[in-house]
Design a protein around this motif. Structure first.
Motif, mmCIF file in Angstrom:
data_model
loop_
_atom_site.group_PDB
_atom_site.id
_atom_site.type_symbol
_atom_site.label_atom_id
_atom_site.label_comp_id
_atom_site.label_asym_id
_atom_site.label_seq_id
_atom_site.Cartn_x
_atom_site.Cartn_y
_atom_site.Cartn_z
ATOM 1 N N LEU A 109 0.833 -1.201 0.000
ATOM 2 C CA LEU A 109 0.000 0.000 0.000
ATOM 3 C C LEU A 109 0.868 1.251 0.000
ATOM 4 N N TYR A 110 1.961 1.226 0.759
ATOM 5 C CA TYR A 110 2.902 2.349 0.777
ATOM 6 C C TYR A 110 3.476 2.584 -0.613
ATOM 7 N N PHE A 111 3.923 1.504 -1.279
ATOM 8 C CA PHE A 111 4.459 1.633 -2.631
ATOM 9 C C PHE A 111 3.417 2.240 -3.570
ATOM 10 N N LEU A 112 2.176 1.746 -3.476
ATOM 11 C CA LEU A 112 1.114 2.217 -4.366
ATOM 12 C C LEU A 112 0.824 3.701 -4.152
ATOM 13 N N LEU A 113 0.759 4.127 -2.905
ATOM 14 C CA LEU A 113 0.484 5.538 -2.615
ATOM 15 C C LEU A 113 1.605 6.436 -3.129
ATOM 16 N N LYS A 133 12.938 -0.913 -9.403
ATOM 17 C CA LYS A 133 14.080 -1.218 -8.531
ATOM 18 C C LYS A 133 14.725 0.062 -8.018
ATOM 19 N N ASN A 134 14.961 1.007 -8.911
ATOM 20 C CA ASN A 134 15.634 2.244 -8.508
ATOM 21 C C ASN A 134 14.818 3.050 -7.508
ATOM 22 N N LEU A 135 13.511 3.090 -7.704
ATOM 23 C CA LEU A 135 12.656 3.898 -6.831
ATOM 24 C C LEU A 135 12.595 3.360 -5.411
ATOM 25 N N PHE A 136 12.511 2.038 -5.268
ATOM 26 C CA PHE A 136 12.163 1.478 -3.968
ATOM 27 C C PHE A 136 13.132 0.449 -3.385
ATOM 28 N N LEU A 137 13.907 -0.236 -4.236
ATOM 29 C CA LEU A 137 14.596 -1.441 -3.777
ATOM 30 C C LEU A 137 16.109 -1.265 -3.724
ATOM 31 N N SER A 138 16.777 -2.293 -3.237
ATOM 32 C CA SER A 138 18.235 -2.296 -3.174
ATOM 33 C C SER A 138 18.796 -2.901 -4.453
ATOM 34 N N GLY A 139 20.100 -2.814 -4.617
ATOM 35 C CA GLY A 139 20.748 -3.401 -5.780
ATOM 36 C C GLY A 139 21.042 -4.875 -5.610
ATOM 37 N N GLN A 140 20.684 -5.442 -4.472
ATOM 38 C CA GLN A 140 20.947 -6.861 -4.193
ATOM 39 C C GLN A 140 20.152 -7.747 -5.140
ATOM 40 N N ARG A 141 20.793 -8.773 -5.688
ATOM 41 C CA ARG A 141 20.123 -9.694 -6.607
ATOM 42 C C ARG A 141 19.586 -10.902 -5.859
ATOM 43 N N SER A 142 18.291 -11.122 -5.952
ATOM 44 C CA SER A 142 17.673 -12.310 -5.369
ATOM 45 C C SER A 142 16.304 -12.487 -6.017
ATOM 46 N N TYR A 143 15.765 -13.690 -5.950
ATOM 47 C CA TYR A 143 14.453 -13.924 -6.533
ATOM 48 C C TYR A 143 13.346 -13.274 -5.705
ATOM 49 N N LEU A 144 13.557 -13.116 -4.398
ATOM 50 C CA LEU A 144 12.578 -12.424 -3.560
ATOM 51 C C LEU A 144 12.471 -10.963 -3.980
ATOM 52 N N ARG A 145 13.640 -10.314 -4.170
ATOM 53 C CA ARG A 145 13.631 -8.920 -4.615
ATOM 54 C C ARG A 145 13.020 -8.807 -6.002
ATOM 55 N N LYS A 146 13.285 -9.800 -6.856
ATOM 56 C CA LYS A 146 12.723 -9.788 -8.204
ATOM 57 C C LYS A 146 11.201 -9.873 -8.152
ATOM 58 N N GLN A 171 9.246 -8.770 -5.699
ATOM 59 C CA GLN A 171 8.751 -7.460 -5.293
ATOM 60 C C GLN A 171 8.854 -6.460 -6.440
ATOM 61 N N GLU A 172 9.924 -6.569 -7.203
ATOM 62 C CA GLU A 172 10.108 -5.700 -8.361
ATOM 63 C C GLU A 172 8.961 -5.857 -9.358
ATOM 64 N N LEU A 173 8.503 -7.090 -9.565
ATOM 65 C CA LEU A 173 7.407 -7.332 -10.496
ATOM 66 C C LEU A 173 6.115 -6.697 -10.012
ATOM 67 N N VAL A 174 5.848 -6.787 -8.715
ATOM 68 C CA VAL A 174 4.639 -6.176 -8.151
ATOM 69 C C VAL A 174 4.650 -4.668 -8.376
ATOM 70 N N ILE A 175 5.779 -4.030 -8.074
ATOM 71 C CA ILE A 175 5.896 -2.580 -8.249
ATOM 72 C C ILE A 175 5.813 -2.216 -9.731
ATOM 73 N N THR A 176 6.389 -3.060 -10.587
ATOM 74 C CA THR A 176 6.345 -2.818 -12.027
ATOM 75 C C THR A 176 4.912 -2.721 -12.518
ATOM 76 N N TYR A 177 4.061 -3.651 -12.097
ATOM 77 C CA TYR A 177 2.669 -3.617 -12.538
ATOM 78 C C TYR A 177 1.915 -2.442 -11.930
ATOM 79 N N MET A 178 2.295 -2.027 -10.737
ATOM 80 C CA MET A 178 1.710 -0.806 -10.168
ATOM 81 C C MET A 178 2.045 0.404 -11.035
ATOM 82 N N LEU A 179 3.310 0.508 -11.429
ATOM 83 C CA LEU A 179 3.740 1.622 -12.271
ATOM 84 C C LEU A 179 2.998 1.622 -13.602
#
Length: 231
Positions: free
Chosen positions: A24-28, A123-136, A138-146
């Protein structure tokens, strides 16, 4: 039974509520940025912190410019180099992701993400540069929000204004001034292509501007630029 319900609440319910609150924070934030420009990003703040460890008074080079003040050559070059199907996909290029997955499987670790421009922005807006499938994930969720909240032009505008282009250099205007002493609006085709090629490894190319690969790749992107479709 009460003890079991309480245990389930703390083990499942609380983490779920926290995860939903984060989404919800990301979406707002994204809804706010449909109308207002972000002054910084998670990645910018991380890099500033790194620079200030060595030099406490270090500052980032960054200046926001509107979409129409960024050279169309740069827009075309970035799309040609980073995401040639940008205007057509829904935020994710599944074929590119499949190829990245197969490459990661062979290497035994995450070395490639197959990211689109929208995914890179997430990724740049919200996340770290760390590579992992968990971060990926979350990246997909934010991508569809955008992609749901913004049109392609706004996504590209924000991306070009916040993406890293060198050591402490963020955004098209700062990059144009840092490398060419000009504005983002006046970048020519060769300058734009060279900047686009730097994006995957901007800090490396900032320090290695004489790279032969950089010049060869720049020549290739210049040939592809005219076929890049702008939003």
């Amino acid at each position: 039974m009460k003890i079991l319900r309480r245990l389930l609440f703390w083990l499942v319910g609380v983490p779920l509520l926290l995860a939903l609150s984060l989404q919800l924070y990301f979406l707002l934030q994204i809804l706010w940025w449909t109308q207002f420009n972000p002054s910084s990003t998670s990645f910018m703040r991380q890099q500033l912190s790194v620079l200030q460890e060595k030099k406490p008074d270090a500052k980032l080079q960054h200046q926001w410019v509107p979409y129409n003040k960024i050279s169309n050559h740069l827009k075309r070059a970035v799309i040609a180099s980073e995401d040639d199907s940008f205007v057509d996909h829904d935020g994710v290029d599944w074929e590119a992701m499949q190829k990245a997955y197969e490459k990661n499987q062979k290497k035994g670790k995450v070395v490639s993400g197959g990211s689109t421009i929208t995914q890179q922005l997430a990724k740049n807006l919200f996340l770290s540069g760390q590579r992992s499938y968990l971060r990926k994930g979350q990246e997909l969720v934010i991508t569809y929000m955008l992609e749901t909240c913004m049109d392609k032009q706004r996504i590209l505008e924000i991306y070009l204004n916040v993406v890293e282009w060198g050591v402490g250099v963020f955004g098209a205007e700062a990059a144009a001034r840092h490398y060419y002493g000009s504005s983002a609006a006046t970048l020519g085709p060769a300058q734009a292509a060279r900047l686009a090629v730097m994006l995957p490894k901007p800090r490396y190319f900032d320090k290695n501007q004489g790279s032969g690969y950089l010049q060869r790749r720049t020549d290739l992107i210049m040939k592809r630029m005219n076929s890049a479709e702008l939003p």
